[in-house]
Design a protein around this motif. Structure first.
Motif, PDB file in Angstrom:
ATOM      1  N   ILE A 181      48.135 -28.697 -52.914  1.00 20.09           N
ATOM      2  CA  ILE A 181      47.852 -27.438 -52.216  1.00 20.09           C
ATOM      3  C   ILE A 181      49.085 -26.907 -51.505  1.00 20.09           C
ATOM      4  O   ILE A 181      49.506 -25.766 -51.711  1.00 20.09           O
ATOM      5  CB  ILE A 181      46.684 -27.628 -51.229  1.00 20.09           C
ATOM      6  N   SER A 182      49.691 -27.739 -50.653  1.00 12.66           N
ATOM      7  CA  SER A 182      50.812 -27.266 -49.836  1.00 12.66           C
ATOM      8  C   SER A 182      52.034 -26.920 -50.668  1.00 12.66           C
ATOM      9  O   SER A 182      52.642 -25.865 -50.472  1.00 12.66           O
ATOM     10  CB  SER A 182      51.184 -28.328 -48.800  1.00 12.66           C
ATOM     11  N   ALA A 183      52.413 -27.811 -51.588  1.00 10.11           N
ATOM     12  CA  ALA A 183      53.596 -27.536 -52.405  1.00 10.11           C
ATOM     13  C   ALA A 183      53.377 -26.298 -53.269  1.00 10.11           C
ATOM     14  O   ALA A 183      54.296 -25.505 -53.459  1.00 10.11           O
ATOM     15  CB  ALA A 183      53.940 -28.744 -53.272  1.00 10.11           C
ATOM     16  N   GLY A 184      52.170 -26.114 -53.765  1.00 13.40           N
ATOM     17  CA  GLY A 184      51.874 -24.918 -54.552  1.00 13.40           C
ATOM     18  C   GLY A 184      51.971 -23.649 -53.722  1.00 13.40           C
ATOM     19  O   GLY A 184      52.503 -22.637 -54.180  1.00 13.40           O
ATOM     20  N   ALA A 185      51.479 -23.717 -52.489  1.00 15.57           N
ATOM     21  CA  ALA A 185      51.543 -22.535 -51.616  1.00 15.57           C
ATOM     22  C   ALA A 185      52.983 -22.213 -51.235  1.00 15.57           C
ATOM     23  O   ALA A 185      53.395 -21.044 -51.236  1.00 15.57           O
ATOM     24  CB  ALA A 185      50.704 -22.772 -50.363  1.00 15.57           C
ATOM     25  N   VAL A 186      53.759 -23.227 -50.925  1.00 19.32           N
ATOM     26  CA  VAL A 186      55.155 -23.011 -50.531  1.00 19.32           C
ATOM     27  C   VAL A 186      55.964 -22.505 -51.709  1.00 19.32           C
ATOM     28  O   VAL A 186      56.760 -21.579 -51.576  1.00 19.32           O
ATOM     29  CB  VAL A 186      55.759 -24.315 -49.954  1.00 19.32           C
ATOM     30  N   ASN A 239      55.660 -18.874 -52.466  1.00 23.58           N
ATOM     31  CA  ASN A 239      56.303 -17.976 -51.513  1.00 23.58           C
ATOM     32  C   ASN A 239      57.820 -18.044 -51.567  1.00 23.58           C
ATOM     33  O   ASN A 239      58.497 -17.496 -50.706  1.00 23.58           O
ATOM     34  CB  ASN A 239      55.821 -18.287 -50.086  1.00 23.58           C
ATOM     35  N   GLY A 240      58.357 -18.722 -52.552  1.00 20.58           N
ATOM     36  CA  GLY A 240      59.800 -18.754 -52.754  1.00 20.58           C
ATOM     37  C   GLY A 240      60.554 -19.722 -51.859  1.00 20.58           C
ATOM     38  O   GLY A 240      61.759 -19.650 -51.764  1.00 20.58           O
ATOM     39  N   VAL A 241      59.890 -20.631 -51.190  1.00 19.42           N
ATOM     40  CA  VAL A 241      60.553 -21.597 -50.314  1.00 19.42           C
ATOM     41  C   VAL A 241      60.733 -22.890 -51.113  1.00 19.42           C
ATOM     42  O   VAL A 241      59.990 -23.842 -50.955  1.00 19.42           O
ATOM     43  CB  VAL A 241      59.724 -21.851 -49.035  1.00 19.42           C
ATOM     44  N   HIS A 242      61.711 -22.932 -51.984  1.00 23.96           N
ATOM     45  CA  HIS A 242      61.838 -24.032 -52.940  1.00 23.96           C
ATOM     46  C   HIS A 242      62.399 -25.310 -52.325  1.00 23.96           C
ATOM     47  O   HIS A 242      62.156 -26.387 -52.839  1.00 23.96           O
ATOM     48  CB  HIS A 242      62.691 -23.604 -54.133  1.00 23.96           C
ATOM     49  N   GLY A 243      63.138 -25.247 -51.233  1.00 24.63           N
ATOM     50  CA  GLY A 243      63.688 -26.449 -50.624  1.00 24.63           C
ATOM     51  C   GLY A 243      62.610 -27.363 -50.068  1.00 24.63           C
ATOM     52  O   GLY A 243      62.748 -28.585 -50.072  1.00 24.63           O
ATOM     53  N   ALA A 244      61.528 -26.799 -49.599  1.00 23.67           N
ATOM     54  CA  ALA A 244      60.454 -27.598 -49.002  1.00 23.67           C
ATOM     55  C   ALA A 244      59.574 -28.263 -50.056  1.00 23.67           C
ATOM     56  O   ALA A 244      58.897 -29.240 -49.753  1.00 23.67           O
ATOM     57  CB  ALA A 244      59.596 -26.716 -48.097  1.00 23.67           C
ATOM     58  N   GLY A 294      60.284 -30.093 -52.720  1.00 21.51           N
ATOM     59  CA  GLY A 294      60.676 -31.476 -52.974  1.00 21.51           C
ATOM     60  C   GLY A 294      60.231 -32.400 -51.855  1.00 21.51           C
ATOM     61  O   GLY A 294      59.759 -33.509 -52.101  1.00 21.51           O
ATOM     62  N   TRP A 295      60.374 -31.951 -50.624  1.00 18.31           N
ATOM     63  CA  TRP A 295      59.947 -32.751 -49.479  1.00 18.31           C
ATOM     64  C   TRP A 295      58.438 -32.955 -49.501  1.00 18.31           C
ATOM     65  O   TRP A 295      57.954 -34.048 -49.229  1.00 18.31           O
ATOM     66  CB  TRP A 295      60.377 -32.061 -48.186  1.00 18.31           C
ATOM     67  N   LEU A 296      57.685 -31.924 -49.833  1.00 20.89           N
ATOM     68  CA  LEU A 296      56.221 -32.041 -49.899  1.00 20.89           C
ATOM     69  C   LEU A 296      55.796 -32.992 -51.017  1.00 20.89           C
ATOM     70  O   LEU A 296      54.893 -33.807 -50.835  1.00 20.89           O
ATOM     71  CB  LEU A 296      55.578 -30.672 -50.088  1.00 20.89           C
ATOM     72  N   PHE A 297      56.456 -32.901 -52.176  1.00 17.00           N
ATOM     73  CA  PHE A 297      56.135 -33.826 -53.266  1.00 17.00           C
ATOM     74  C   PHE A 297      56.468 -35.263 -52.881  1.00 17.00           C
ATOM     75  O   PHE A 297      55.730 -36.193 -53.195  1.00 17.00           O
ATOM     76  CB  PHE A 297      56.852 -33.442 -54.560  1.00 17.00           C
ATOM     77  N   SER A 298      57.588 -35.466 -52.190  1.00 12.12           N
ATOM     78  CA  SER A 298      57.967 -36.807 -51.755  1.00 12.12           C
ATOM     79  C   SER A 298      56.940 -37.374 -50.772  1.00 12.12           C
ATOM     80  O   SER A 298      56.526 -38.533 -50.882  1.00 12.12           O
ATOM     81  CB  SER A 298      59.351 -36.757 -51.101  1.00 12.12           C
ATOM     82  N   THR A 299      56.510 -36.567 -49.835  1.00 12.83           N
ATOM     83  CA  THR A 299      55.478 -36.995 -48.882  1.00 12.83           C
ATOM     84  C   THR A 299      54.172 -37.279 -49.606  1.00 12.83           C
ATOM     85  O   THR A 299      53.503 -38.283 -49.334  1.00 12.83           O
ATOM     86  CB  THR A 299      55.263 -35.917 -47.805  1.00 12.83           C
ATOM     87  N   GLY A 300      53.809 -36.426 -50.532  1.00 13.12           N
ATOM     88  CA  GLY A 300      52.597 -36.638 -51.322  1.00 13.12           C
ATOM     89  C   GLY A 300      52.661 -37.929 -52.119  1.00 13.12           C
ATOM     90  O   GLY A 300      51.672 -38.665 -52.212  1.00 13.12           O
ATOM     91  N   ASP A 301      53.829 -38.229 -52.689  1.00 15.26           N
ATOM     92  CA  ASP A 301      53.990 -39.478 -53.442  1.00 15.26           C
ATOM     93  C   ASP A 301      53.766 -40.692 -52.551  1.00 15.26           C
ATOM     94  O   ASP A 301      53.143 -41.676 -52.965  1.00 15.26           O
ATOM     95  CB  ASP A 301      55.374 -39.551 -54.082  1.00 15.26           C
ATOM     96  N   GLU A 302      54.286 -40.648 -51.326  1.00 19.81           N
ATOM     97  CA  GLU A 302      54.090 -41.770 -50.394  1.00 19.81           C
ATOM     98  C   GLU A 302      52.616 -41.944 -50.050  1.00 19.81           C
ATOM     99  O   GLU A 302      52.108 -43.075 -49.992  1.00 19.81           O
ATOM    100  CB  GLU A 302      54.909 -41.545 -49.129  1.00 19.81           C
ATOM    101  N   LEU A 303      51.925 -40.837 -49.824  1.00 18.94           N
ATOM    102  CA  LEU A 303      50.481 -40.912 -49.531  1.00 18.94           C
ATOM    103  C   LEU A 303      49.720 -41.456 -50.735  1.00 18.94           C
ATOM    104  O   LEU A 303      48.829 -42.297 -50.591  1.00 18.94           O
ATOM    105  CB  LEU A 303      49.944 -39.532 -49.159  1.00 18.94           C
TER     106      LEU A 303
END
Length: 126
Positions: A23-28, A31-36, A38-47
């Protein structure tokens, strides 16, 4: 009790993976905020990894209870489910490995169910 704790951990952490990475990575990204992203996917992978560890704990404890109750008939199903847990660490649900992982879960849980039902005679029609 340990199996229930593992199930709870899986439900919480794997849902977190879906919320953060899906949800979050798709929303970000939309909106063109591509730097975030990778961070969201990394956090999601840890979860997700924590969730799969919890699922593995649940599978181990439930498998050991089934083995004690029903004997070695449960062993093939327990081994297949644990193998699927190992594959699930990095496969999620995507083709091809993820699809085979989900099929392995289905086969493993089916084997566990049939072995437990056969032992108690519940598969016969009344």
């Amino acid at each position: 009790m340990l199996a229930w704790a593992g199930c709870l951990g899986y439900a919480a952490y794997y849902s977190g993976l879906d919320a953060v990475a899906g949800i979050s990575a798709g929303a970000v990204a939309g909106n063109g905020v591509h730097g975030a992203v990778g961070w969201l996917f990394s956090t999601g992978d840890e979860l997700g990894r924590a969730g799969v560890y919890a699922l593995t704990l649940a599978a181990l404890s439930a498998g050991s209870v089934l083995l004690r109750r029903h004997g070695v008939r449960e062993l093939p199903g327990a081994v297949v489910v644990l193998g699927a847990c190992w594959l699930f660490l990095d496969s999620h649900i995507f083709w091809p490995r993820g699809v085979f992982t989900m099929l392995a879960f289905a086969v493993g849980f089916g084997l566990l169910t049939v072995a437990a039902s056969r032992w108690s005679g519940r598969l016969t029609n009344p």
